[in-house]
Design an enzyme around this catalytic site. Structure first.
Site, PDB file in Angstrom:
ATOM      1  N   CYS A   1      -4.485  12.954   6.953  1.00 52.79           N
ATOM      2  CA  CYS A   1      -3.358  11.997   6.928  1.00 52.79           C
ATOM      3  C   CYS A   1      -2.380  12.325   8.042  1.00 52.79           C
ATOM      4  O   CYS A   1      -1.655  11.462   8.521  1.00 52.79           O
ATOM      5  CB  CYS A   1      -2.565  12.076   5.636  1.00 52.79           C
ATOM      6  SG  CYS A   1      -3.482  12.400   4.158  1.00 52.79           S
TER       7      CYS A   1
ATOM      8  N   GLY B   1      -4.480   6.911   0.325  1.00 56.12           N
ATOM      9  CA  GLY B   1      -5.523   6.173   1.032  1.00 56.12           C
ATOM     10  C   GLY B   1      -4.952   5.244   2.082  1.00 56.12           C
ATOM     11  O   GLY B   1      -3.919   5.541   2.689  1.00 56.12           O
ATOM     12  N   SER B   2      -5.628   4.125   2.262  1.00 64.03           N
ATOM     13  CA  SER B   2      -5.272   3.218   3.351  1.00 64.03           C
ATOM     14  C   SER B   2      -4.031   2.396   3.024  1.00 64.03           C
ATOM     15  O   SER B   2      -3.664   2.223   1.860  1.00 64.03           O
ATOM     16  CB  SER B   2      -6.430   2.258   3.620  1.00 64.03           C
ATOM     17  OG  SER B   2      -6.561   1.364   2.523  1.00 64.03           O
TER      18      SER B   2
ATOM     19  N   GLU C   1      -2.920   2.938  13.170  1.00 63.60           N
ATOM     20  CA  GLU C   1      -3.701   4.160  13.012  1.00 63.60           C
ATOM     21  C   GLU C   1      -5.175   3.889  13.288  1.00 63.60           C
ATOM     22  O   GLU C   1      -5.729   2.880  12.844  1.00 63.60           O
ATOM     23  CB  GLU C   1      -3.531   4.671  11.571  1.00 63.60           C
ATOM     24  CG  GLU C   1      -4.263   5.990  11.306  1.00 63.60           C
ATOM     25  CD  GLU C   1      -4.087   6.493   9.864  1.00 63.60           C
ATOM     26  OE1 GLU C   1      -3.574   5.740   9.015  1.00 63.60           O
ATOM     27  OE2 GLU C   1      -4.477   7.640   9.618  1.00 63.60           O
TER      28      GLU C   1
ATOM     29  N   LYS D   1      -9.048   6.920 -11.498  1.00 61.96           N
ATOM     30  CA  LYS D   1     -10.014   5.955 -10.966  1.00 61.96           C
ATOM     31  C   LYS D   1     -10.816   6.745  -9.949  1.00 61.96           C
ATOM     32  O   LYS D   1     -10.342   7.044  -8.869  1.00 61.96           O
ATOM     33  CB  LYS D   1      -9.260   4.795 -10.303  1.00 61.96           C
ATOM     34  CG  LYS D   1     -10.003   3.483 -10.231  1.00 61.96           C
ATOM     35  CD  LYS D   1     -10.961   3.262  -9.091  1.00 61.96           C
ATOM     36  CE  LYS D   1     -10.672   3.805  -7.738  1.00 61.96           C
ATOM     37  NZ  LYS D   1     -11.689   3.515  -6.718  1.00 61.96           N
TER      38      LYS D   1
ATOM     39  N   GLU E   1       0.582   7.150  -0.924  1.00 57.71           N
ATOM     40  CA  GLU E   1       0.711   7.858   0.355  1.00 57.71           C
ATOM     41  C   GLU E   1      -0.357   7.243   1.243  1.00 57.71           C
ATOM     42  O   GLU E   1      -1.537   7.261   0.910  1.00 57.71           O
ATOM     43  CB  GLU E   1       0.502   9.357   0.129  1.00 57.71           C
ATOM     44  CG  GLU E   1       0.735  10.196   1.363  1.00 57.71           C
ATOM     45  CD  GLU E   1      -0.556  10.732   1.944  1.00 57.71           C
ATOM     46  OE1 GLU E   1      -1.002  10.170   2.973  1.00 57.71           O
ATOM     47  OE2 GLU E   1      -1.114  11.673   1.376  1.00 57.71           O
TER      48      GLU E   1
ATOM     49  N   ARG F   1      -3.832  -0.818   3.444  1.00 59.33           N
ATOM     50  CA  ARG F   1      -4.278  -2.030   2.774  1.00 59.33           C
ATOM     51  C   ARG F   1      -4.478  -1.779   1.279  1.00 59.33           C
ATOM     52  O   ARG F   1      -4.020  -2.549   0.439  1.00 59.33           O
ATOM     53  CB  ARG F   1      -5.577  -2.549   3.404  1.00 59.33           C
ATOM     54  CG  ARG F   1      -5.749  -4.027   3.230  1.00 59.33           C
ATOM     55  CD  ARG F   1      -7.012  -4.531   3.909  1.00 59.33           C
ATOM     56  NE  ARG F   1      -8.198  -3.936   3.326  1.00 59.33           N
ATOM     57  CZ  ARG F   1      -9.429  -4.365   3.561  1.00 59.33           C
ATOM     58  NH1 ARG F   1      -9.634  -5.365   4.386  1.00 59.33           N
ATOM     59  NH2 ARG F   1     -10.464  -3.788   2.993  1.00 59.33           N
ATOM     60  N   GLY F   2      -5.136  -0.665   0.954  1.00 59.17           N
ATOM     61  CA  GLY F   2      -5.393  -0.344  -0.450  1.00 59.17           C
ATOM     62  C   GLY F   2      -4.115  -0.051  -1.213  1.00 59.17           C
ATOM     63  O   GLY F   2      -3.895  -0.564  -2.310  1.00 59.17           O
ATOM     64  N   GLY F   3      -3.257   0.772  -0.622  1.00 63.22           N
ATOM     65  CA  GLY F   3      -2.014   1.147  -1.294  1.00 63.22           C
ATOM     66  C   GLY F   3      -1.094  -0.040  -1.484  1.00 63.22           C
ATOM     67  O   GLY F   3      -0.496  -0.220  -2.549  1.00 63.22           O
TER      68      GLY F   3
END
Lengths: 527, 527
Positions: free
Chosen positions: B301, B240-241, B392, B183, B264, B243-245
Site C-alpha cells: 500500500c 484494498g482498491s 496508482e 468476508k 484503507e 473502487r472496492g472500498g
C-alpha cells in the site's frame, strides 16, 4: 447593531437579492431587520478565505487559540441586552432561558480554551527508534491530532446560542484549529449575526487570520448544500431534524471526496419505569415527568417522548397522575409557527393511530403559537406493530406504553431506533431482575440515566450527547463536552522527523509539559 | 486440513453450490481445494450468531479477552508448515515473507491482548456529582468506550495474514468486544480457512461464545454486499482498491441506518526529493529507491509510486541511476494473474500518456506471472495537466516528475489526492527553504517520513496508517496500531448510575487500576 448582512470573513457583505426576516412567535409578528441570503460567490469567497486562514490558524499557538476562545465568550457577554432581546424576539423563549443558554455557551467556549491551553488533547504519542533492532531497524514514529480543515456548522432552531453560531460545534472546531463557516439558522438570524460580530471582534483582537470565521445567511437549503458540496470544506456539524441531518449526510457521502458529517438528530428518549419503583412512588414520578415533558415547551433533543412500563395498577396510577398533572402546567410558546404547525400535525397523526388512547390533552384556549401538551397511552402489542408510534413528536407530547410483561418490554426496546438517552426508573436492586431490559436500553442509547429525567445535558468531559443512528450519524462521537473536539481532527504521524522540525507537542524536550504516551507509557517526562 | 467450507460460528458449513479454487501464480496452476461460497442463509445465520454472541462477548472480562487474542496467536503458530505452504501457494510470495507476515500478525494480536489487559483504552472518564450546585444540581456522569456490535472485515489481497482473516481489523474488533464476520478473500481462501480454524479453536478453548467469529467464502461481490447491508452489522473494515472500498462505503451510507466503513485504499505515496539532498547523494538515493519500488514486487500500500523533484543535473542523475539500477533487480511474481494483468494494463496506460518518457523498463524474458518493473519521467506541467498520471499503478512502477521550481512542486502536491504517506528527502536545514512544500505534503497525507522510504509500516501506538480520502474513507482513524480500536467503539455515558451496577472500569474503587479522567484530572486513584 444587526445589519442583516453576511460575514464573509471579517467583512459584512450583502450582494444577493434574496431576503427574509425572522419571526417573533410571542407577538406573532415579523421582526424588522431584513436579512440577505449569501450568494454563491459570497459562499465561495468565504470558503476561500477559510482555506487560506487554515494555513496559519492550524499553527496558532495554544495560548493564542485559548485567548481567542475566551475573547469570544467575553464579547458575547459584552453584547449585553441586545443579544438577550434579539434571542427572545426570534425564539419566543423567556429571558431567563436566554441568560442560562448564554452562560452555557460561554462556559463551553471557556472549557475548550482550558482544554487547548492544557494541551494534552492532541494525544501525543512517541515511539523512539531502535536502530539496532533485527531484522529491521525500528524507526522513530510520533503521532498527534491535527485539524481537518474548514468545518461547516449548521445551527439548531431550538438552541440559538448553545448549539448554534458559537455553540459546541463551533467552539470545538476552532479549538481544534479548524476555521468555521456557519450556515446561519433562518429562525434566529439576528442572534446569529450578533454572535458572529462577537466572534469577528474576538478574532481581530487576538490576531486571528481573516477567514477563520464566516457567517452565511440562508432562508432555504441552497446555501447549506453549496457549503457541504464545496471541495475545500472538510467536515460538517449539524443539530436538527432527522430529515435535515440525513440529507446533509447523504450529500457529503456522495461527494467525490466524502467528508464526515456529525449530525445530532432526533430522539424519543425512552424512559423505562420498573414495577417496584412505580409501586412505591407512581404519583411523585408522574409529577416529575409532567415537568420534564413540558420543559422548554418540549423543545429539547432529550425530551422524554416515550415512557415504557409493565401494565398494572401502579402504571395506571402513574398515567392518571401524569394526565391530570400535565394539564395544570401553563402551556408555552413554541419557537416558530412552523414548529407549532409541525407539532400539531405530528401529534394529531400520532393520536389518530388505531389502538391509541388520549390520556390528557390541554383544552383551554392558548395564546397564538402556544402548544397544547398531550399524553397518549397504548398497549405493547399495538406499539410494536405500528412504527408510526415510534416517531418523535417534537414538542410537549409523550406516549406511555403498557407492556404485557418484561419480555415484551425488552422486545419493544430492541425494536427502537437509536436514541440520545435512555432512562431507567427503578428501586434498589430492582434492575437485577431485568438484565435483558437494561442491556437492551444500553444497546440503543448514548447515555443511560438512573432515576432521573433525560432533559438537561450537563457539559462535562464524561458527557455523551450522541448515540446510535438516528440519534446521530456517527455514534463514535459526542456533540457535547470537550471530547467532541475528536470530530474535527485526525491523527498524523511523523517518521524519523528531526527533533528541531517537530511541532512543540512532539519534541523530545516536551516544552509544553503535556501528558504523552512515550514508548507505551503515559508520562509528562522529556525524552 | 483445508475443507473448503465456511465457518458459520464454530460449525463448518457448505450448503451452497457456487464453488471456486485459488491459484498458484508461481506454478501457474489452480490449487486443488474447492471452496464453497457462503449462501444467503449461511450469511444470515452467521450474523444472527454474531448478534447473539455480542450480548455476552461485550461483557467478557479483560483477562478472558486477552487470553482469547493470545490463544489466536498461539494457534496460528501451531498451524506450522501447512499455513506457510498454503500462504505461498495462494500468493506466490516467498516463505520468508510468509514467516515475517505471520510474526507481524501474531505481534498485532498480542499487542491488542496487552492493550485489553492493561485496560485504560476504554478512556474512562468520571465527573462526580455536586448535589448542592446552583441553580441546578450537577449529576454524576461517567463515560467509557463500548463496542459497536458485529463487524465485517474484508481481507486484503496483498497481505493474506497481517491485513486479512486475523489481521489488524479483526484483532482490533475482537479486542473492542465486537464479534467479527470475515468476508474471505478469494485469492487466499485456504490461508483464510486455516487462520479461521485457529481463531475458532482459540475461541472454544478460551470459552468464547459461538458466533464470536465466522468466515464466509466468496468469489464475487454478493457475499460482501449482503454482509454490509445486513441490519445487524454495525461497522465494516476493508483493505484494498479505491473502487472496492468506495463501493462498500456507498452501500453502507445508503442503508436505512448508515454504518461506519473504514476502508484503507489506494495511495501513490509521493516522495519529494529536495535539491541539496540530490546534489549530495543522488546515486545512493536512487539505489535505495530502486529497492523500495520493487520490494514485494511493488505490492505494498505504501509503495513509492511518485517521485517529485526540481529539474536539473542532480535530478537527471537520480533518474539515470534509478533507471539503470532498477533493471538489475530480479523481477518478482505477482499475487495473481489478474493482478499482473491489471499492472501491465495500468502501466501501459500510464506510459502511453502524451509527454511521458520511459526511463527504464525491464526487457528480459520473465517467468509467467512475474512483473516487469518500469520507471517513467515527465515534466511538472504535463503531470499537472493530466490526472491520469496521478493514478496508482499497483506494482513495481514509479513516475519521476521534474518540476520547474518549488512553486510548481508545491502546486503539484496540493493537487494530489489524499495519501497514506509522504516522504521528504532533504539535507540539513534544507526543509526551511521549502515551507510551502512541506506544509502541502502534511496536508495530503497520514504519515510523513524524513529521509527514508515509505515501504514498511511499523506496528506501534504512534503509527498512522490512513489519511485523507482516498487513502482512507475516514482520515480520523488509523488501520494499524492499537489506536485502530477506536474504529469499533463508541463512547457511552452513565448518569447517576449506582456504583454497584457500574462496570468495573467506572466504579469508585477503580478495581482495574486503570488510568481515568476524574473531575478533569488523569489519575489511577479511587474515588
Amino acid at each position: 447593531m444587526i445589519t442583516g448582512k453576511n460575514y464573509i470573513g471579517n467583512q459584512l457583505s450583502a450582494n444577493g437579492n434574496k431576503t427574509y426576516t425572522t419571526f417573533n412567535p410571542q407577538t406573532n409578528q415579523e421582526n424588522k431587520v431584513v436579512f440577505t441570503e449569501a450568494t454563491s460567490e459570497e459562499i465561495d469567497q468565504a470558503v476561500l478565505l477559510a482555506t487560506e486562514a487554515f494555513a496559519s490558524f492550524r499553527n496558532t499557538s495554544k495560548e493564542q487559540k485559548a485567548a481567542f476562545l475566551n475573547a469570544i465568550a467575553d464579547e458575547i457577554l459584552a453584547l449585553g441586552d441586545e443579544l438577550l432581546e434579539t434571542y427572545c424576539s426570534e425564539s419566543g423563549l423567556p429571558q431567563g432561558r436566554a441568560m442560562g443558554e448564554r452562560g452555557r455557551t460561554m462556559g463551553q467556549l471557556r472549557s475548550f480554551a482550558e482544554l487547548v491551553l492544557e494541551g494534552s488533547w492532541v494525544e501525543a504519542s512517541i515511539d523512539t527508534a531502535q536502530p539496532d533492532r533485527a531484522p529491521m531497524p525500528k524507526p522513530d514514529v510520533r503521532k498527534m491530532n491535527i485539524p481537518l480543515g474548514p468545518v461547516v456548522v449548521f445551527g439548531a432552531s431550538n438552541f440559538p446560542l448553545a448549539y448554534s453560531t458559537a455553540g459546541g460545534d463551533t467552539a470545538a472546531a476552532l479549538a481544534a484549529g479548524c476555521p468555521v463557516l456557519v450556515k446561519s439558522h433562518p429562525m434566529h438570524a439576528g442572534t446569529g449575526e450578533l454572535i458572529s460580530s462577537a466572534i469577528i471582534k474576538a478574532a481581530k483582537d487576538t490576531g486571528m487570520p481573516n477567514g477563520v470565521f464566516s457567517n452565511l445567511n440562508s432562508s432555504g437549503i441552497e446555501v447549506g448544500q453549496q457549503l457541504v458540496n464545496h471541495p475545500k470544506v472538510k467536515a460538517v456539524g449539524f443539530t436538527g431534524s432527522i430529515r435535515g441531518g440525513r440529507a446533509l449526510y447523504d450529500l457529503a457521502a456522495k461527494r467525490p471526496e466524502p467528508i464526515p458529517v456529525f449530525a445530532e438528530m432526533g430522539s424519543v428518549n425512552p424512559v423505562v419505569v420498573l414495577p417496584k419503583a412505580l409501586e412505591n412512588r407512581a404519583a411523585a414520578l408522574a409529577k416529575t415527568y409532567a415537568q420534564s415533558i413540558t420543559l422548554g415547551t418540549g423543545q429539547f433533543c432529550t425530551n422524554p417522548g416515550l415512557i415504557l412500563g409493565i401494565k398494572g395498577a401502579a402504571l395506571t396510577e402513574f398515567i392518571n397522575v401524569l394526565a391530570s398533572e400535565i394539564v395544570t402546567i401553563d402551556p408555552g410558546c413554541m419557537l416558530h409557527p412552523n414548529i407549532l404547525g409541525a407539532y400539531e400535525a405530528n401529534k394529531e397523526k400520532a393520536i389518530s393511530q388505531e389502538g391509541l388512547t388520549l390520556a390528557a390533552h390541554y383544552q383551554n384556549d392558548v395564546a397564538t403559537n402556544f402548544a397544547k401538551q398531550a399524553i397518549a397511552t397504548v398497549n405493547g402489542a399495538t406499539f410494536l406493530a405500528n412504527p408510526q408510534l415510534h416517531q418523535e413528536v417534537f414538542g410537549p407530547y409523550s406516549i406511555v406504553v403498557q407492556c404485557d410483561d418484561a419480555n415484551q418490554l425488552e422486545e419493544l426496546i430492541l425494536q427502537l431506533e437509536g436514541q440520545l438517552t435512555g432512562t431507567v426508573i427503578a428501586d434498589d436492586n430492582e434492575t437485577a431482575n431485568y438484565p435483558g431490559v437494561i442491556a437492551a436500553v444500553q444497546n440503543r442509547v448514548g447515555r443511560i440515566i438512573f432515576n432521573g429525567v433525560p432533559t438537561g445535558v450537563e457539559v462535562c468531559p464524561s458527557m455523551v450527547h450522541g448515540g446510535p443512528y438516528p440519534a446521530s450519524t456517527d455514534s463514535r462521537f459526542t456533540a457535547v463536552g470537550v471530547s467532541s473536539i475528536a470530530r474535527w481532527v485526525r491523527p498524523f504521524s511523523y517518521q524519523d522527523w528531526p527533533n528541531k522540525l517537530l511541532p512543540l507537542e512532539l519534541k523530545n524536550e516536551n516544552p509544553l509539559g503535556i501528558l504523552r504516551l512515550v514508548n507505551n507509557q503515559k508520562t509528562t517526562d522529556k525524552i
